[in-house]
Design a protein around this motif. Structure first.
Motif, mmCIF file in Angstrom:
data_model
loop_
_atom_site.group_PDB
_atom_site.id
_atom_site.type_symbol
_atom_site.label_atom_id
_atom_site.label_comp_id
_atom_site.label_asym_id
_atom_site.label_seq_id
_atom_site.Cartn_x
_atom_site.Cartn_y
_atom_site.Cartn_z
ATOM 1 N N SER A 1 24.571 -5.522 23.742
ATOM 2 C CA SER A 1 25.502 -6.018 24.754
ATOM 3 C C SER A 1 24.734 -6.265 26.040
ATOM 4 N N HIS A 2 24.823 -7.464 26.562
ATOM 5 C CA HIS A 2 24.098 -7.820 27.778
ATOM 6 C C HIS A 2 24.868 -7.464 29.044
ATOM 7 N N TYR A 3 25.971 -6.748 28.864
ATOM 8 C CA TYR A 3 26.736 -6.308 30.021
ATOM 9 C C TYR A 3 26.395 -4.879 30.421
ATOM 10 N N VAL A 4 25.427 -4.278 29.727
ATOM 11 C CA VAL A 4 24.995 -2.917 30.032
ATOM 12 C C VAL A 4 23.552 -2.977 30.500
ATOM 13 N N GLY A 5 23.237 -2.310 31.603
ATOM 14 C CA GLY A 5 21.891 -2.345 32.162
ATOM 15 C C GLY A 5 20.961 -1.350 31.484
ATOM 16 N N ARG A 6 19.825 -1.096 32.154
ATOM 17 C CA ARG A 6 18.848 -0.157 31.621
ATOM 18 C C ARG A 6 19.411 1.261 31.677
ATOM 19 N N THR A 7 19.389 1.930 30.541
ATOM 20 C CA THR A 7 20.029 3.242 30.471
ATOM 21 C C THR A 7 19.130 4.368 30.949
ATOM 22 N N PHE A 8 17.805 4.201 30.912
ATOM 23 C CA PHE A 8 16.935 5.331 31.222
ATOM 24 C C PHE A 8 16.917 5.676 32.707
ATOM 25 N N ILE A 9 17.458 4.786 33.563
ATOM 26 C CA ILE A 9 17.467 5.074 34.996
ATOM 27 C C ILE A 9 18.831 5.543 35.481
ATOM 28 N N GLU A 10 19.762 5.758 34.569
ATOM 29 C CA GLU A 10 21.067 6.276 34.967
ATOM 30 C C GLU A 10 20.931 7.719 35.463
ATOM 31 N N PRO A 11 21.814 8.168 36.354
ATOM 32 C CA PRO A 11 21.620 9.460 37.028
ATOM 33 C C PRO A 11 21.847 10.693 36.168
ATOM 34 N N LYS B 1 24.664 12.391 30.367
ATOM 35 C CA LYS B 1 25.926 11.991 29.754
ATOM 36 C C LYS B 1 26.150 10.484 29.889
ATOM 37 N N ILE B 2 25.846 9.947 31.072
ATOM 38 C CA ILE B 2 25.992 8.507 31.288
ATOM 39 C C ILE B 2 24.983 7.740 30.448
ATOM 40 N N ARG B 3 23.743 8.260 30.349
ATOM 41 C CA ARG B 3 22.719 7.583 29.548
ATOM 42 C C ARG B 3 23.122 7.522 28.082
ATOM 43 N N VAL C 1 10.542 6.518 27.578
ATOM 44 C CA VAL C 1 10.508 7.080 28.924
ATOM 45 C C VAL C 1 10.897 8.550 28.863
ATOM 46 N N ARG C 2 12.186 8.826 28.729
ATOM 47 C CA ARG C 2 12.608 10.222 28.578
ATOM 48 C C ARG C 2 12.620 10.652 27.119
ATOM 49 N N GLY C 3 12.866 9.733 26.219
ATOM 50 C CA GLY C 3 12.910 10.066 24.803
ATOM 51 C C GLY C 3 14.311 10.276 24.274
ATOM 52 N N THR C 4 15.252 10.601 25.140
ATOM 53 C CA THR C 4 16.620 10.851 24.677
ATOM 54 C C THR C 4 17.290 9.571 24.194
ATOM 55 N N THR C 5 17.004 8.454 24.844
ATOM 56 C CA THR C 5 17.564 7.182 24.402
ATOM 57 C C THR C 5 17.032 6.801 23.031
ATOM 58 N N ALA D 1 11.979 12.598 35.622
ATOM 59 C CA ALA D 1 12.380 13.439 34.492
ATOM 60 C C ALA D 1 11.572 13.144 33.238
ATOM 61 N N LEU D 2 10.447 12.460 33.400
ATOM 62 C CA LEU D 2 9.625 12.123 32.233
ATOM 63 C C LEU D 2 9.141 13.367 31.503
ATOM 64 N N ARG D 3 9.086 13.238 30.205
ATOM 65 C CA ARG D 3 8.423 14.233 29.390
ATOM 66 C C ARG D 3 7.184 13.586 28.782
ATOM 67 N N ASN D 4 6.233 14.396 28.342
ATOM 68 C CA ASN D 4 5.109 13.822 27.621
ATOM 69 C C ASN D 4 5.625 13.211 26.329
ATOM 70 N N CYS D 5 5.385 11.923 26.166
ATOM 71 C CA CYS D 5 5.886 11.211 24.995
ATOM 72 C C CYS D 5 4.696 10.693 24.191
ATOM 73 N N LEU D 6 4.593 11.065 22.953
ATOM 74 C CA LEU D 6 3.491 10.636 22.104
ATOM 75 C C LEU D 6 3.854 9.356 21.403
ATOM 76 N N THR D 7 2.879 8.430 21.332
ATOM 77 C CA THR D 7 3.094 7.181 20.627
ATOM 78 C C THR D 7 2.775 7.378 19.149
ATOM 79 N N LEU D 8 3.773 7.768 18.427
ATOM 80 C CA LEU D 8 3.612 8.079 17.019
ATOM 81 C C LEU D 8 4.749 7.461 16.221
#
Length: 276
Positions: free
Chosen positions: A181-191, A194-196, A224-228, A265-272
């Motif tokens: 959906s192009h009506y939703v922006g980038r989720t990783f920068i939401e505050p 729960k919103i993300r 970025v955070r990994g939760t998404t 809020a970044l965590r170490n994220c491995l590219t695997l």
């Protein structure tokens, strides 16, 4: 175009408002490309490290136009002039254009996330095509991770080009397995988390006809955070995909950015490759 700022550095101190502007910008820390519009002047400023992109173009009527991405030129009859230099202040008024040189840094710190995620594919950022950069990601993926999947899908839109090239190089089908959906922006920068989480549900929907019973890989541009990402790989499971693997095309993000986008809020994220 020659760096006229070197020739006109002294101009900054011949006018009160320009002196105050230059002095103020030299005190600002962080990433910025900003504009000021007065009654008779247009002023464009880029930060001394060059974190953020900024380009100058010339309209067919002779007017100067500034934009953060060159894709904006497709909307108007304009000719690309040059990228605004790190630490440069450009003043446009009835007398034409003047370039003022701010404090510069010997090693520009360009934000790599422009090429990985932020910019549109039809732009040229930091002198390089975004499309070409993302196409080259596929070479890394195919070399490091041979394909043993039935289908390759992308996390739209920033992961699409790399996924398309990866699928073509490996000779694997590339259907549209996730609808965005192009009506939703980038989720990783939401505050809030729960919103993300809710934003991911609104933003992406799996296609059962494409994914059901398939052993598949999802290609995304970054973590970025990994939760998404964890929510994304669960989407195909909801339509009974057999196996869901994930590939990230960017290098690992190993620290917070204190100058550009807020990613504290970044965590170490491995590219695997991750199997779920």
């Amino acid at each position: 175009m020659a760096y006229v700022g070197r020739l006109m550095k002294g101009i900054a101190y011949n006018n009160g408002i320009r002196r105050e502007l230059v002095d103020a910008c030299e005190k600002i820390q962080g990433a910025y490309s900003i504009f000021f519009l007065t009654e008779d002047k247009l002023v464009a400023v880029r930060d001394p490290f060059g974190f953020c992109p900024l380009v100058m173009v010339r309209h067919s009527n002779g007017a100067f136009v500034f934009a953060s991405e060159t894709c904006a030129l497709n909307l108007i009859e304009a000719t690309y002039e040059h990228e605004v230099f790190p630490g440069e202040v450009i003043v446009v008024d009835k007398n034409g254009l003047q370039s003022l040189c701010l404090m510069t840094h010997p090693q520009p710190k360009q934000c790599i996330f422009e090429h990985i995620h932020f910019a549109l594919p039809n732009s040229i950022i930091f002198g390089r095509s975004i499309y070409d950069s993302r196409c080259q990601f596929k070479e890394i993926l195919v070399t490091d991770s041979p394909v043993n999947y039935e289908v390759v899908i992308a996390v739209p839109d920033s992961g699409t080009i790399a996924a398309l090239g990866y699928a073509a190089k490996a000779g694997v089908p590339f259907p549209q397995g996730l609808i965005r959906s192009h009506y939703v922006g980038r989720t990783f920068i939401e505050p809030s988390q729960k919103i993300r989480d809710f934003g991911v549900k609104l933003k992406l929907s799996p296609v059962r006809a494409v994914l059901e019973g398939k052993c598949m890989v999802v290609v995304d541009d970054s973590v970025v955070r990994g939760t998404t990402s964890s929510k994304i790989v669960r989407l195909p499971k909801k339509v009974d995909a057999k196996e869901v693997h994930m590939m990230i095309v960017s290098p690992p993000i190993i620290g917070s950015c204190y100058n550009g986008i807020d990613t504290l809020a970044l965590r170490n994220c491995l590219t695997l490759i991750k199997i779920f």
